[in-house]
Design a protein around this motif. Sequence first.
Motif: not given
Length: 215
Positions: A166-176
């Motif tokens: 949400k706030l940092g550098p990580t990109q993704g579709a969500g947490i799974f």
Amino acid sequence: MIDNIRRTLLELYDPLPLSDRLFVRIRLLLSNLYQLEHYVPKEGIILDIGCGHGVLSNLLAITSPQRQVLGIDIDAKKIAVAQRTIGNRRNIQFEVGDATFLPSRSYHAVTIADVMYLIPPDTQRAILTSIASALEPNGVLVWKTHSHQPHWKYAITYAQEWLMTKLGPTQGAGIFFMDTQESIQSLRNAGLDPIVVPMPSPRPYSDILFVGSKS
């Protein structure tokens, strides 16, 4: 031994901006990547999926010159950082790439560390099947992720990764995060023979390692 490896690894990032150097140091502090290295063949072609700044890829390359390491990541900026660490070395390269479209070659080993949880479970399973197809006979997948146990560590892990997306550098579709049994079954369905390697640590994270071997 680990201190020497760590020093050599960090020196690769010395010419980079302070923000990148700090990120690499934090990555090494929070994630025991050294344990993964023990399960990767000492020679052969190695694919590191979701390599980011190239920390694990570089670790694999410097601990065995007989490895030919390819790191891929969807983030072109991170790949640009990783490419600046190569120097004159000939056993490592980095490319922009997507885990769902693996480079068309075969590998003696594939590594994935702290990446798959950003991908929906059905796609995770498809990626595992693609990896199994790309592995040479007797090749291995070394997959670091997180367990749902113990609950308190999992809660901290989930909260941190939520903040990173949400706030940092990580990109993704969500947490799974798949649970342990689901991950084991997914590896078996992909055609790999899995073993579970515990990753005990004083860190407040529910790290777990799966090693899937191809017959």
